[in-house]
Scaffold this motif. Structure first.
Motif, PDB file in Angstrom:
ATOM      1  N   ASP A  44      74.279  81.104  40.901  1.00  0.00           N
ATOM      2  CA  ASP A  44      74.991  81.182  39.622  1.00  0.00           C
ATOM      3  C   ASP A  44      74.618  80.062  38.665  1.00  0.00           C
ATOM      4  N   ASN A  55      89.904  78.208  45.010  1.00  0.00           N
ATOM      5  CA  ASN A  55      88.487  78.316  45.390  1.00  0.00           C
ATOM      6  C   ASN A  55      87.968  76.943  45.850  1.00  0.00           C
ATOM      7  N   TYR A  88      80.194  80.285  49.432  1.00  0.00           N
ATOM      8  CA  TYR A  88      79.826  81.192  48.332  1.00  0.00           C
ATOM      9  C   TYR A  88      80.165  82.632  48.715  1.00  0.00           C
ATOM     10  N   SER A  89      79.787  82.990  49.946  1.00  0.00           N
ATOM     11  CA  SER A  89      80.001  84.389  50.325  1.00  0.00           C
ATOM     12  C   SER A  89      81.494  84.694  50.478  1.00  0.00           C
ATOM     13  N   LYS A 136      82.939  85.049  47.019  1.00  0.00           N
ATOM     14  CA  LYS A 136      82.531  86.337  46.439  1.00  0.00           C
ATOM     15  C   LYS A 136      83.362  87.481  47.021  1.00  0.00           C
ATOM     16  N   SER A 137      83.492  87.468  48.362  1.00  0.00           N
ATOM     17  CA  SER A 137      84.203  88.595  48.992  1.00  0.00           C
ATOM     18  C   SER A 137      85.695  88.593  48.668  1.00  0.00           C
ATOM     19  N   SER A 153      86.929  87.538  45.793  1.00  0.00           N
ATOM     20  CA  SER A 153      87.112  87.501  44.340  1.00  0.00           C
ATOM     21  C   SER A 153      87.566  88.863  43.804  1.00  0.00           C
ATOM     22  N   PRO A 190      83.803  90.508  42.242  1.00  0.00           N
ATOM     23  CA  PRO A 190      82.607  90.123  43.005  1.00  0.00           C
ATOM     24  C   PRO A 190      81.298  90.516  42.328  1.00  0.00           C
ATOM     25  N   GLU A 191      81.354  91.563  41.479  1.00  0.00           N
ATOM     26  CA  GLU A 191      80.129  92.038  40.825  1.00  0.00           C
ATOM     27  C   GLU A 191      79.558  91.006  39.843  1.00  0.00           C
ATOM     28  N   PHE A 209      79.360  87.805  40.461  1.00  0.00           N
ATOM     29  CA  PHE A 209      78.666  86.726  41.179  1.00  0.00           C
ATOM     30  C   PHE A 209      77.164  86.950  41.083  1.00  0.00           C
ATOM     31  N   ASP A 268      82.748  80.343  39.353  1.00  0.00           N
ATOM     32  CA  ASP A 268      83.243  80.412  40.742  1.00  0.00           C
ATOM     33  C   ASP A 268      82.155  80.117  41.777  1.00  0.00           C
ATOM     34  N   GLY A 269      80.954  80.635  41.529  1.00  0.00           N
ATOM     35  CA  GLY A 269      79.847  80.461  42.478  1.00  0.00           C
ATOM     36  C   GLY A 269      79.437  79.007  42.595  1.00  0.00           C
TER      37      GLY A 269
END
Lengths: 511, 174
Positions: free
Chosen positions: A93, A253, A280-281, A284-285, A287, A290-291, A293, A299-300
């Motif tokens: 990101d 986060n 990070y993963s 993302k999962s 969030s 997630p799209e 990221f 966030d990333g």
């Protein structure tokens, strides 16, 4: 608290502050330069620390660490090349945000959350270390042997693509440590009548040779000179680039990523290269979007930078309380402490509590310097990073030679520094990771000593005397750790392969 | 030509066997201790053999799968110029030069050995460049080793090898 304040006061003198500042600067430069890493920066600092008193020396080395892990974000954000594997997820990101013309914002977020990650990690370190050391005080050589076995499972974690190759590298490290005088009864081993071999190989020669010299030679083979224009408009920064509202939105986060970082840091061998990807993963999962990221969202960067910096402090917990390094970086820190005649472990909290708190305070001072240097010195770093490799690499090799010589005043060590470099170059070229070799070299003698002491202390001398309730727990954890390490390595390799397939620059998984 | 995958595990097993056999020559002076100084090398020897053996089945499979493709070696038909050869094997040349530097440190001394080492290394590494920046190469070769030498000897009392500097009548260099 009193000890912490007094340790902080001992660091607040001009000489120590300059040394810490220099350490953080060097760490950031090495962390940011693709191909070079924090361990190499520590190697270069070791000869300087010989002549410093332990407080100054340790504070400087910690400065290098803190700077090194954070430095990776500069090239990750601006060039899409993670300077260290710990900054891998920052590319996802950080670079897209920079490409959108928000390089200053991406850098600001990265710097701030590197600071927060280290701060939370430091609080965890101070809170957990003391009680953990108090428990470890009751350990005998039987428990210590089991802990060293557990620490040696780090070889599996650092094995990269092949467990067998990782083990061969690790055993080679233990074997190199066997050359010289044996512990306990001081019998010479494999010395062939040579006094130099009987004295054993110098720690700096082995570590610097196999890691730093071989890395420099790889850089000579494939140069990666950077140009000032590569960095674009990175140097324009206005604040940290986010609002209070955005900060509040990222609190969960940040805390979750820091917890992942500390937790992974405590486990031997996994390190920041995994924690940043895992944080990070998970970010993302979990969030709501997630799209987004990978498109350059805050966030990333928060997840990756908080986690990798928290890992540094997490890895110091087993180092200070049990004397076992949490990752390859802390293995180098352990070497630095040993060179100063300090043996980390639970006794350190009773015999040298001031030194333990110096480590804590040095983290605090280093992280402040890290923020100031990265925030105000970004222009300087982009200039330093463009120093041509034909100048940088021979100078690094020369300084490695100084380091090897300084430890024992023998040119024999400088010669072996080059030979270990050659060995490291070929081993890594054939897919043998070098991390396990260093771990084997550092932990091998302690493991042998505790094993022999444990057997001497028992009446029977049989292997059953190596079993105690706590030791059995550690043996079980060791087995679980190896299984998990193999699984994690497979996942990490898969992710790196996927990233490589997407055309992203990825660091060597074996590095 | 591709490397035979079986060679690697065999080398590891032979290495393990050599360590194991050589460990018998370690003299144990204290016999009351449960395990002697030869225990760890012997254990390592056995472990090397086990790991090497575990790598063998996969290596044998890889050897079977290795399809020897006879392809025309285009590179070999075009002879490389001296410069191209130097670039290709630069890291090995630099390695040999660094080893020579390490070997000469004691005789020549840190200062002069390092000045020559940096100058030659930077000259070698700029073989790809169209034009060398000689002033930079000369200044760096002279300034950095001198600074490091004086700093370590005079300030940190770390006795880097003096070598031929002992014949120079300048106190700061001796």
């Amino acid at each position: 608290m009193e000890l912490f304040i007094s340790a902080l006061a001992s660091l607040l003198n001009p000489t120590t502050l300059v040394l810490v500042l220099g350490g953080v600067f060097l760490g950031i430069v090495f962390g940011a330069l693709p191909g070079l890493d924090t361990s190499m920066a520590v190697c270069l600092c070791l000869p300087l620390t010989f002549v410093l008193d332990p407080v100054d020396g340790i504070a400087m080395i910690i400065g290098v660490f803190i700077g090194g892990v954070s430095g990776g974000l500069i090239s990750a954000t601006l060039l899409n090349i993670p300077g260290t594997a710990a900054a891998m997820a920052t590319c996802f990101d950080g670079h897209p945000m920079a490409k959108k013309g928000q390089a200053g914002r991406a850098m600001g977020i990265g710097i701030f959350y590197s600071f927060m990650g280290t701060l939370i990690g430091m609080i965890a370190l101070i809170t957990i270390s003391r009680p953990m050391a108090a428990v470890a005080l009751h350990f005998t050589s039987v428990e210590y042997f089991s802990i060293y076995v557990f620490a040696l499972t780090m070889m599996a974690s650092l094995s990269g693509k092949s467990l067998a190759k990782g083990l061969v590298s690790g055993f080679l490290g233990v074997f190199i440590a066997c050359i010289g005088i044996a512990p306990i009864d001081y019998t010479p081993r494999f010395s062939f009548g040579s006094n130099n071999l009987a004295a054993g190989f110098n720690l700096v020669a082995v570590l610097t040779g196999s890691f730093a010299v071989s890395t420099v030679m790889k850089s000579i083979k494939s140069p990666t000179d950077l140009k000032t224009s590569d960095f674009g408009h990175a140097t324009k920064m206005h604040g940290f680039g986010f609002t209070v509202k955005e900060y509040v939105r990222q609190i969960w986060n940040m805390i979750r990523s820091a917890a992942i970082g500390v937790g992974i840091g405590i486990l031997p061998g996994i390190g920041a290269s995994t924690s940043n990807l895992m944080a990070y993963s998970i970010a993302k999962s979990s969030s709501k979007y997630p799209e987004k990221f990978g498109t350059g969202i805050m966030d990333g960067i928060v997840a990756s930078e908080t986690a990798n910096n928290a890992t540094v402090c997490g890895a110091m917990i087993p180092l200070l309380t049990l004397g076992i390094p949490g990752d390859i970086g802390t293995a180098f820190l352990l070497s630095a402490l040993q060179i100063h005649g300090i043996s980390p472990g639970p006794l350190l909290f009773d015999t040298n509590p001031d030194l333990v708190y110096v480590c804590f305070a040095a983290i605090g001072v280093s992280v402040v310097f890290m923020v100031l240097l990265e925030f105000f010195g970004i222009r300087v770093f982009t200039k330093v990073l463009t120093v041509r490799e034909y100048i940088l690499l021979p100078v690094i090799l020369m300084l490695c030679g100084v380091g090897a010589f300084a430890n024992s005043n023998r040119t024999f060590d400088v010669i072996f520094l080059v030979l270990f470099g050659l060995m490291g170059y070929f081993l890594s070229g054939w897919g043998y990771p070098l991390g396990p070799m260093c771990i084997g070299f550092i932990l091998g003698p302690s493991t042998e000593t505790s094993l022999r002491r444990a057997l001497m202390a028992s009446d029977t001398g049989s292997l059953t005397s190596l079993l105690s309730p706590i030791a059995i727990v550690f043996y079980i954890i060791s087995i679980v750790s190896v299984v998990m390490a193999v699984r994690n390595n497979r996942r990490l390799n898969k992710r790196l392969e996927e990233a490589a397939a997407r055309g992203e620059n990825v660091p060597d998984a074996n590095a | 030509m591709k490397k035979n995958p079986v060679i690697e595990p065999i080398i590891i097993m032979v290495f393990g066997a050599v360590i194991f056999i050589a460990s018998f020559s370690i003299e144990t002076t204290v016999h009351s201790i449960a395990i002697g100084p030869d225990f760890m090398p012997k254990l390592l020897g056995v472990l090397f053999v086990i790991v090497g053996a575990s790598m063998l089945p996969r290596a044998l499979r890889a050897q079977k799968e290795q399809v020897v493709v006879e392809k025309k070696d285009v590179e070999s038909t075009v002879p490389l110029t001296r410069k191209e050869l130097a670039i290709k094997y630069m890291h090995f040349i630099e390695w040999g030069w660094t080893l020579l530097y390490a070997l000469s440190l004691k005789k020549i001394g840190f200062l002069f050995a390092s000045i020559i080492y940096l100058f030659v290394s930077m000259t070698l590494l700029t073989v790809r460049e169209k034009k060398r920046n000689w002033p930079v190469i000369i200044i760096i070769s002279l300034v950095i080793p001198t600074f490091v030498y004086i700093l370590f000897r005079q300030e940190f009392f770390l006795m880097l090898p003096v070598g031929i500097c002992k014949y120079i009548p300048i106190n700061i260099l001796r």
